[in-house]
Scaffold this motif. Structure first.
Motif, PDB file in Angstrom:
ATOM      1  N   GLU A 400      39.258  60.180  46.025  1.00  0.00           N
ATOM      2  CA  GLU A 400      39.334  60.221  47.490  1.00  0.00           C
ATOM      3  C   GLU A 400      38.278  61.162  48.063  1.00  0.00           C
ATOM      4  O   GLU A 400      37.614  60.834  49.060  1.00  0.00           O
ATOM      5  CB  GLU A 400      40.733  60.667  47.925  1.00  0.00           C
ATOM      6  CG  GLU A 400      40.923  60.680  49.438  1.00  0.00           C
ATOM      7  CD  GLU A 400      42.321  61.101  49.855  1.00  0.00           C
ATOM      8  OE1 GLU A 400      42.569  61.203  51.067  1.00  0.00           O
ATOM      9  OE2 GLU A 400      43.177  61.320  48.960  1.00  0.00           O
ATOM     10  N   TYR A 401      38.104  62.331  47.425  1.00  0.00           N
ATOM     11  CA  TYR A 401      37.091  63.275  47.913  1.00  0.00           C
ATOM     12  C   TYR A 401      35.691  62.689  47.817  1.00  0.00           C
ATOM     13  O   TYR A 401      34.882  62.806  48.750  1.00  0.00           O
ATOM     14  CB  TYR A 401      37.176  64.596  47.142  1.00  0.00           C
ATOM     15  CG  TYR A 401      38.227  65.540  47.694  1.00  0.00           C
ATOM     16  CD1 TYR A 401      38.064  66.128  48.951  1.00  0.00           C
ATOM     17  CD2 TYR A 401      39.373  65.839  46.975  1.00  0.00           C
ATOM     18  CE1 TYR A 401      39.021  66.984  49.468  1.00  0.00           C
ATOM     19  CE2 TYR A 401      40.343  66.693  47.479  1.00  0.00           C
ATOM     20  CZ  TYR A 401      40.166  67.261  48.730  1.00  0.00           C
ATOM     21  OH  TYR A 401      41.120  68.111  49.243  1.00  0.00           O
ATOM     22  N   ILE A 402      35.365  62.048  46.683  1.00  0.00           N
ATOM     23  CA  ILE A 402      34.032  61.490  46.509  1.00  0.00           C
ATOM     24  C   ILE A 402      33.787  60.336  47.475  1.00  0.00           C
ATOM     25  O   ILE A 402      32.711  60.222  48.088  1.00  0.00           O
ATOM     26  CB  ILE A 402      33.826  61.036  45.052  1.00  0.00           C
ATOM     27  CG1 ILE A 402      33.708  62.263  44.133  1.00  0.00           C
ATOM     28  CG2 ILE A 402      32.573  60.162  44.917  1.00  0.00           C
ATOM     29  CD1 ILE A 402      32.512  63.154  44.427  1.00  0.00           C
ATOM     30  N   ASN A 403      34.770  59.472  47.643  1.00  0.00           N
ATOM     31  CA  ASN A 403      34.606  58.354  48.574  1.00  0.00           C
ATOM     32  C   ASN A 403      34.419  58.834  50.006  1.00  0.00           C
ATOM     33  O   ASN A 403      33.596  58.295  50.760  1.00  0.00           O
ATOM     34  CB  ASN A 403      35.806  57.412  48.480  1.00  0.00           C
ATOM     35  CG  ASN A 403      35.825  56.614  47.195  1.00  0.00           C
ATOM     36  OD1 ASN A 403      34.781  56.406  46.568  1.00  0.00           O
ATOM     37  ND2 ASN A 403      36.996  56.177  46.774  1.00  0.00           N
ATOM     38  N   ASN A 404      35.181  59.859  50.393  1.00  0.00           N
ATOM     39  CA  ASN A 404      35.027  60.421  51.748  1.00  0.00           C
ATOM     40  C   ASN A 404      33.651  61.069  51.913  1.00  0.00           C
ATOM     41  O   ASN A 404      33.033  60.980  52.986  1.00  0.00           O
ATOM     42  CB  ASN A 404      36.122  61.452  52.019  1.00  0.00           C
ATOM     43  CG  ASN A 404      37.483  60.817  52.216  1.00  0.00           C
ATOM     44  OD1 ASN A 404      37.594  59.622  52.474  1.00  0.00           O
ATOM     45  ND2 ASN A 404      38.536  61.606  52.071  1.00  0.00           N
ATOM     46  N   LEU A 405      33.177  61.741  50.851  1.00  0.00           N
ATOM     47  CA  LEU A 405      31.846  62.361  50.902  1.00  0.00           C
ATOM     48  C   LEU A 405      30.770  61.296  51.091  1.00  0.00           C
ATOM     49  O   LEU A 405      29.884  61.440  51.935  1.00  0.00           O
ATOM     50  CB  LEU A 405      31.589  63.153  49.618  1.00  0.00           C
ATOM     51  CG  LEU A 405      30.175  63.731  49.475  1.00  0.00           C
ATOM     52  CD1 LEU A 405      29.962  64.872  50.454  1.00  0.00           C
ATOM     53  CD2 LEU A 405      29.913  64.203  48.046  1.00  0.00           C
ATOM     54  N   ILE A 406      30.842  60.231  50.305  1.00  0.00           N
ATOM     55  CA  ILE A 406      29.847  59.156  50.402  1.00  0.00           C
ATOM     56  C   ILE A 406      29.851  58.539  51.798  1.00  0.00           C
ATOM     57  O   ILE A 406      28.791  58.306  52.399  1.00  0.00           O
ATOM     58  CB  ILE A 406      30.110  58.083  49.330  1.00  0.00           C
ATOM     59  CG1 ILE A 406      29.825  58.661  47.932  1.00  0.00           C
ATOM     60  CG2 ILE A 406      29.248  56.841  49.582  1.00  0.00           C
ATOM     61  CD1 ILE A 406      30.270  57.780  46.794  1.00  0.00           C
ATOM     62  N   GLN A 407      31.035  58.294  52.340  1.00  0.00           N
ATOM     63  CA  GLN A 407      31.125  57.733  53.688  1.00  0.00           C
ATOM     64  C   GLN A 407      30.473  58.669  54.708  1.00  0.00           C
ATOM     65  O   GLN A 407      29.730  58.223  55.599  1.00  0.00           O
ATOM     66  CB  GLN A 407      32.586  57.507  54.060  1.00  0.00           C
ATOM     67  CG  GLN A 407      32.780  56.762  55.372  1.00  0.00           C
ATOM     68  CD  GLN A 407      32.322  55.323  55.284  1.00  0.00           C
ATOM     69  OE1 GLN A 407      32.905  54.523  54.575  1.00  0.00           O
ATOM     70  NE2 GLN A 407      31.255  54.987  56.013  1.00  0.00           N
ATOM     71  N   ALA A 408      30.711  59.969  54.568  1.00  0.00           N
ATOM     72  CA  ALA A 408      30.124  60.947  55.492  1.00  0.00           C
ATOM     73  C   ALA A 408      28.599  60.981  55.356  1.00  0.00           C
ATOM     74  O   ALA A 408      27.883  61.101  56.367  1.00  0.00           O
ATOM     75  CB  ALA A 408      30.716  62.328  55.228  1.00  0.00           C
ATOM     76  N   LEU A 409      28.089  60.886  54.131  1.00  0.00           N
ATOM     77  CA  LEU A 409      26.644  60.878  53.926  1.00  0.00           C
ATOM     78  C   LEU A 409      26.014  59.624  54.524  1.00  0.00           C
ATOM     79  O   LEU A 409      24.937  59.682  55.128  1.00  0.00           O
ATOM     80  CB  LEU A 409      26.326  60.966  52.424  1.00  0.00           C
ATOM     81  CG  LEU A 409      26.692  62.279  51.721  1.00  0.00           C
ATOM     82  CD1 LEU A 409      26.335  62.213  50.241  1.00  0.00           C
ATOM     83  CD2 LEU A 409      26.002  63.467  52.387  1.00  0.00           C
ATOM     84  N   GLN A 410      26.659  58.497  54.357  1.00  0.00           N
ATOM     85  CA  GLN A 410      26.162  57.256  54.937  1.00  0.00           C
ATOM     86  C   GLN A 410      26.117  57.349  56.466  1.00  0.00           C
ATOM     87  O   GLN A 410      25.141  56.923  57.103  1.00  0.00           O
ATOM     88  CB  GLN A 410      27.025  56.077  54.487  1.00  0.00           C
ATOM     89  CG  GLN A 410      26.853  55.749  53.004  1.00  0.00           C
ATOM     90  CD  GLN A 410      27.928  54.831  52.485  1.00  0.00           C
ATOM     91  OE1 GLN A 410      29.014  54.743  53.060  1.00  0.00           O
ATOM     92  NE2 GLN A 410      27.657  54.139  51.398  1.00  0.00           N
TER      93      GLN A 410
END
Length: 415
Positions: A400-410
């Motif tokens: 969940e943390y990694i997916n949220n990070l990727i979404q924020a970077l995008q």
């Protein structure tokens, strides 16, 4: 299909030149590459061979070696803090600052979407010139960043250094008055005419976002404190530790220990008391090189881990079953210790004597205390640790943390 599944990023990584930074940056790189994102990893040329075995996705993670110029005050061929004493690391910082032209050439050639960095105060402005987003990745605790931001000013007294910042989340996580001399960095040059805290402040203020290698379950209020203080978007990566793919220790390490040379000594062996190695031969090992600490902590014969509570080490022992005894030495280690001992209550801190000396008696008492299975407090520490380990070990939590990070970077790249 979510955006994280079809919008792939090209991310440049540029950590501070210490293994305590190289390794967590590479751990994050592996997590991002696992999702299909491309990583370009900048690092000193001589460091690259030591990290290649930890690159789990060599088709997606590519190393770009930098040639560090020699500067006065540095040992010959120094490329990381492992061979540079703390009081000379300003020269190492200055040396890496001189690679700006190399870094610019690499960025122009590879055209990343975003650069993830730390300590390099000049990266945000360089990135902006090239149309690249920048994100500061903090691999020390959010507590230490939050607490120390008030000490960027050149004239901070010892008394001010140990006062709690305004609206500080917990009075249990703080420095003691006698620790002021080691908490304060002198207002002197830390390379390129900036003090250590000026570097920190610039890297935070100038970045497009700040990410911490932590999770809300451990440091939530302190992450909020940083976000409120600086106004940058604050992102969390979770612990970001790799899943162990080698379940067995090499035979060489199946029995144990690691040490680092103390101040004033070039090797561990030089610091040992006369005759020590002979006395422990056959029943112990003193070693000054790198060892697979995470695997050691999962060995069934290890029941207690005595350590300095450095941030990387902290995450490794949180996910172990060991009882924890802590001897912090510098600022962020002290705050980490106070969080774990006073607030989360999963370990003990060794009592110090005059001039912060640690006696063999106080160390022995701490170890015996946490290992006493008839002691209610020690059992409470063990139970608290077990609950926290279970929570942090949840694969879905890290995902969940990694997916949220990727979404924020995008989202950041598209702005």
């Amino acid at each position: 299909m979510s955006k994280s599944e079809f919008s792939k990023l090209h991310i440049a990584m540029f950590p501070w030149v210490a293994y305590g930074h190289f390794i967590p940056f590479l751990h994050l790189s592996n997590k991002l590459a696992e999702k299909g994102h491309q990583i370009s990893f900048l690092l000193p040329k001589g460091v690259q061979p030591k990290l290649e075995n930890s690159n789990q996705y060599p088709t997606l993670i590519h190393f770009f070696p930098l040639l560090l110029p020699h500067v006065d005050g540095l040992p010959p061929h120094a490329e990381s803090t492992s061979v540079v004493p703390l009081n000379q690391q300003k020269h190492l910082a200055f040396s890496v600052d001189q690679t700006r032209d190399q870094v610019e050439s690499i960025f122009k050639a590879i055209k990343p979407d975003i650069v993830v960095y730390d300590f390099w105060f000049w990266i945000p402005s360089l990135a902006r010139q090239l149309g690249i987003r920048s994100m500061l990745y903090v691999v020390v605790s959010s507590m230490s960043i939050a607490y120390n931001t008030k000490m960027v000013a050149k004239e901070t007294t010892p008394e001010e250094a140990t006062e709690l910042p305004p609206d500080w989340p917990s009075s249990a996580v703080r420095f003691k008055a006698e620790e002021a001399p080691i908490v304060l960095f002198k207002a002197e040059d830390f390379g390129s005419g900036l003090t250590f805290y000026e570097r920190i402040r610039t890297t935070i203020v100038e970045s497009d976002a700040v990410a911490f290698r932590t999770c809300y379950e451990i440091e939530g209020p302190y992450c909020d404190y940083v976000a409120k203080g600086f106004g940058n978007p604050v992102l969390l990566t979770g612990p970001c530790l790799p899943e162990t793919k080698t379940p067995m220790l090499d035979e060489k390490w199946a029995n144990w220990l690691t040490l680092k040379p103390p101040e004033g000594c070039s090797t561990v062996e030089e610091a040992l008391p006369e005759g020590f190695q002979e006395r422990v031969e056959g029943r112990g090992l003193a070693y000054g090189g790198w060892v697979p600490q995470e695997l050691l902590l999962h060995h069934p014969n290890i029941g207690c881990f005595v350590n300095h509570c450095g941030y990387g080490t902290m995450w490794e022992f949180l996910l172990s079953d060991c009882q924890i005894v802590l001897i912090p030495e510098i600022g962020d280690q002290i705050l980490n210790t106070r969080l774990l001992v006073n607030e989360l209550q999963i370990g003990v801190e060794v009592e110090r004597g005059k001039n912060r000396q640690v006696s063999k008696e106080s160390l022995s008492r701490a170890i015996e205390f946490v290992m006493d299975k008839s002691n209610e407090t020690a059992n409470m520490l063990r139970a608290n640790h077990a609950k926290l380990k279970q929570k942090l070990s949840n694969r879905d939590l890290q995902e969940e943390y990694i997916n949220n990070l990727i979404q924020a970077l995008q989202d950041l790249v598209k702005k």
